[in-house]
Write an enzyme that holds these catalytic residues in place. Sequence first.
Site, mmCIF file in Angstrom:
data_model
loop_
_atom_site.group_PDB
_atom_site.id
_atom_site.type_symbol
_atom_site.label_atom_id
_atom_site.label_comp_id
_atom_site.label_asym_id
_atom_site.label_seq_id
_atom_site.Cartn_x
_atom_site.Cartn_y
_atom_site.Cartn_z
ATOM 1 N N GLY A 148 0.831 -1.191 0.000
ATOM 2 C CA GLY A 148 0.000 0.000 0.000
ATOM 3 C C GLY A 148 0.870 1.248 0.000
ATOM 4 O O GLY A 148 2.082 1.198 0.240
ATOM 5 N N CYS A 149 0.242 2.390 -0.255
ATOM 6 C CA CYS A 149 0.997 3.637 -0.360
ATOM 7 C C CYS A 149 1.531 4.110 0.989
ATOM 8 O O CYS A 149 2.724 4.424 1.124
ATOM 9 C CB CYS A 149 0.131 4.715 -1.018
ATOM 10 S SG CYS A 149 -1.532 4.884 -0.319
ATOM 11 N N TYR A 150 0.674 4.142 2.014
ATOM 12 C CA TYR A 150 1.166 4.531 3.340
ATOM 13 C C TYR A 150 2.247 3.572 3.838
ATOM 14 O O TYR A 150 3.293 4.017 4.331
ATOM 15 C CB TYR A 150 0.009 4.563 4.344
ATOM 16 C CG TYR A 150 -0.885 5.772 4.277
ATOM 17 C CD1 TYR A 150 -0.374 7.069 4.379
ATOM 18 C CD2 TYR A 150 -2.268 5.635 4.150
ATOM 19 C CE1 TYR A 150 -1.205 8.179 4.342
ATOM 20 C CE2 TYR A 150 -3.106 6.733 4.119
ATOM 21 C CZ TYR A 150 -2.579 8.008 4.210
ATOM 22 O OH TYR A 150 -3.406 9.109 4.183
ATOM 23 N N THR A 152 4.401 1.846 2.181
ATOM 24 C CA THR A 152 5.639 2.093 1.443
ATOM 25 C C THR A 152 6.370 3.291 2.009
ATOM 26 O O THR A 152 7.580 3.241 2.302
ATOM 27 C CB THR A 152 5.346 2.310 -0.054
ATOM 28 O OG1 THR A 152 4.792 1.116 -0.607
ATOM 29 C CG2 THR A 152 6.608 2.685 -0.814
ATOM 30 N N SER A 153 5.649 4.382 2.176
ATOM 31 C CA SER A 153 6.264 5.611 2.678
ATOM 32 C C SER A 153 6.841 5.426 4.075
ATOM 33 O O SER A 153 7.962 5.855 4.369
ATOM 34 C CB SER A 153 5.212 6.728 2.682
ATOM 35 O OG SER A 153 5.711 7.901 3.289
#
Length: 344
Positions: A148-150, A152-153
Amino acid sequence: MIKVGIVGATGYTGIELIRILDAHPAVEIHVVTSDSERDKAIAEVFPVFSHLEDLKFSAHDTDALLACEIIFFATPHTIAMSLVPRLLDGGRRIIDLSADFRLKDPDIWKEWYGVEHSCPDLLNNAVYGLTELNREAIKNADLVANPGCYPTSIALALIPSLKHGLIVPNSIVADAKSGVSGAGRKAVLGGLHAEVSESFKAYAVAGHRHLPEIQQTLNLCTDLETTITFVPHLVPMNRGILSTIYVQCLDTDTDWQKIYEQFYDAEHFVQILSTGIMPETRQVRGSNYCQIGIQPNVQSTSTIVIVSAIDNLVKGAAGQAVQNMNLMLGIEESMGLLTSALVP
């Protein structure tokens, strides 16, 4: 040319996959699916892709996918799990950008997504596709669960400190902000321009679906049990995630800048900014890069602030998926992904 298919090609992530893969020198987009736009030409729905005049949207369960070597799923959760087993049986290789195969425990999946997992036997076979963490396993995978994007960050910002044992593992606080495209391409009240513009809010404070994925990923990096307080926020911009992460360090004399620079020295898509420079979402917009800035000993305390920025649709989704595809195909990992950020 290697034939690829995109299941769910009309959402923001699917559109981003088309944009990246269309310019990729080693692949050909062979199939695009959309139940809502079935039988329509891609140029009719998205004139920006008018040069792809031979492509039409077909149903998600089309047998044409079996002609593809790599198939991307850019669908809402539960769709991939219903189709992936048959495609794997047909010898296809899958990169799933939904959440269907990210969590290893089917009970935790059910707790957060509210339904039974239809193929729990595949959960342990799926390789978690955080490229910088699982590169070797991804190369030989038949099923990759794109992060997911969160997660990954946040994970990219924390992996070096956890692997080096630099922080108190139950002291992590992640304050993350996302652009509106993170909610997907659908008409919902909270995504309307008048509801989002000139406002800024926290949401899912009691628990976001990405929380167990973040926790699972961080636990891969250390022998100690980690705990994280994660609060996402919605900001009035189209793209981008900025995560500000607070941790307590175990040794205030640690040279954090040097450790992070050395850890990511060989990683093309993770950039450690110079001391005193903090990331901005505009510096990664449209690119597959993650930028990280570190501020140790904040206000003369043992608190360390780590800030990371990604484009949620690229490094947080489609770009990372293509990075994984390149590994799976044995070609240059950065192929088709060297676009710099859009300025302004």
